[in-house]
Design an enzyme around this catalytic site. Sequence first.
Site, PDB file in Angstrom:
ATOM      1  N   HIS A  85      -7.261  -6.241   0.086  1.00 19.32           N
ATOM      2  CA  HIS A  85      -6.167  -5.279  -0.024  1.00 19.32           C
ATOM      3  C   HIS A  85      -4.929  -5.748   0.740  1.00 19.32           C
ATOM      4  O   HIS A  85      -3.805  -5.568   0.283  1.00 19.32           O
ATOM      5  CB  HIS A  85      -6.636  -3.928   0.505  1.00 19.32           C
TER       6      HIS A  85
ATOM      7  N   ASP B 166      -9.450  -7.143  -4.074  1.00 21.41           N
ATOM      8  CA  ASP B 166      -8.770  -5.910  -3.687  1.00 21.41           C
ATOM      9  C   ASP B 166      -9.611  -4.682  -4.042  1.00 21.41           C
ATOM     10  O   ASP B 166     -10.227  -4.636  -5.113  1.00 21.41           O
ATOM     11  CB  ASP B 166      -7.436  -5.830  -4.436  1.00 21.41           C
TER      12      ASP B 166
ATOM     13  N   SER C 143       0.832  -1.204   0.000  1.00 20.84           N
ATOM     14  CA  SER C 143       0.000   0.000   0.000  1.00 20.84           C
ATOM     15  C   SER C 143       0.869   1.257   0.000  1.00 20.84           C
ATOM     16  O   SER C 143       1.612   1.505  -0.939  1.00 20.84           O
ATOM     17  CB  SER C 143      -0.964  -0.041   1.186  1.00 20.84           C
TER      18      SER C 143
END
Length: 540
Positions: free
Chosen positions: A512, A465, A239
Amino acid sequence: MSTATANGNDDDLRSRGQQSPLASQRAKQSSAPTEANRTGRFTGYFPLGYKEGFSQWWANVPSAKAEHAVMSYIPYLKQPPTHTQTGKTVPSETPSTSSFSETSGDKVSAVQTHSNSDPYGPRQWHSKLVKLSGKNRALNEFSVERIDEEIDQNLVMLHGYGAGLGFFYKNFEGLSRVKGWKVYALDLLGMGRSSRPPFKLNAKDRQQSITEAENWFIDALEEWRVQKKIDRFTLLGHSLGGYMAVAYALKYPGHLNKLVLASPVGIPEDPYAVNAEMPEPQDSTLANEFTQDQQVDVKDSSNPQIPESTKTGDNNNFLNARSKAQQASNGSDKTPPPRKPLPIWLTYLWDANISPFSLVRWSGPLGPRFVSGWTSRRFSHLGPEEAQALHTYAYSLFKQRGSGEYALAYILAPGAFARSPLIRRIQGVGRQYLQPDGSITSSVESAGRKRENGVPIVLMYGENDWMDIAGGYAAEQKLKEEKAKILSTATAEERKSDNGSAKVMVIKKAGHHVYLDGWEEFNEVMREEMEDVSRRRKQA
């Protein structure tokens, strides 16, 4: 586990045994859908009860103890060597003797596991706070090193926004199985259990502010690398950590053997994020990070829109993005309905640099309850005690003094779109000119300087995701085009020595947080990528 996290309802606690408060609250909601109407409209969003939340706030569990509890779930390592220095303090000559648990104190040395109890050992596990230059600058480091064998490769792992290295607890054991490798995980400066110096910018214009905010993190990473005397390494970023990994590769070239970006933020371009003074971007699926239930994403379903043939290799075509793009260009694809803009209040708070963690700190006894709105969904696929340990760990980090979190408003606009999108510059990774000392500044003409010969880049996304996977494919295409352009004028020797490559991979039944949701497949993929680095080194 701290007694302060116990459920305040004794009858309910006895009836549910070892079940955590978050799990019991979730059970109540599933068995009685009208419970939210009787106890308050926000119960469904924040399942932790007021009494339990107050107990957690009052207990004030230190982040070291919370990290220790999470790391204790690592196989063969029930007593991890978590150091107690964190937050505002940096290492000193005389460490504190205060303990973070009943049985272990601050002076904790590395822990070793032996081959008789550890089938992939022997290994050494160590936690320390690495002091950097300047005032109150230090990085929290956790490492796993293989003993009695030559270590010639290093893996460095960077977490995402607001998280900490403890979230990689399901990866340390699996990744440290690879022979010849040492695994490091770092808390970004101003986040996790690293020190939290005041975040200040001196830049006056937009682009300088973005660059300075990025440098705040990646300069600390480079200083850590120099201090560790690591010449080259493999960098894994999740991320925001993935965004910073790309920024690091561009500013400090010549040090990466491979770059792995796990659901990286900031790749695709959004006109609001790039141009607007007060951005009001389209509603990205960032909201799903707080509303999606991982129990559904990880255990109970697999995205039916993705054919099985697209989930296993380099040519994954997530949600048929390529064919849909072709259809759109031919006018045959239906235009999706426009998404609603983000709430004005959220945009205002974001651009005023008021972070979600500020709200947690300001809320006092309500803080643990607010955090439960995220943790109860994010960790819903885990066992109750494990989920409770991660909730306590998350809250222990969120409540600390604000620091690195304030950089995010300069890097991302509301909705998780980058103000300086990586798609504009990712093609430069592994393709920059170098000085003999490794710098990229030189008065020598480009033709007279050495150029990087490419870096393998892996972009990894979860099957469910919320991050824009189409951005990953766009980055893959741009990297391949840059390689073709450079090799078109390269010599035969340069073509042979080129290491540049790019591929997109999808981890099944993961969201995610691919390293946690689909940790078994993630670890397997990462081990293959690490072995690939080792093979390349032997062939060089």
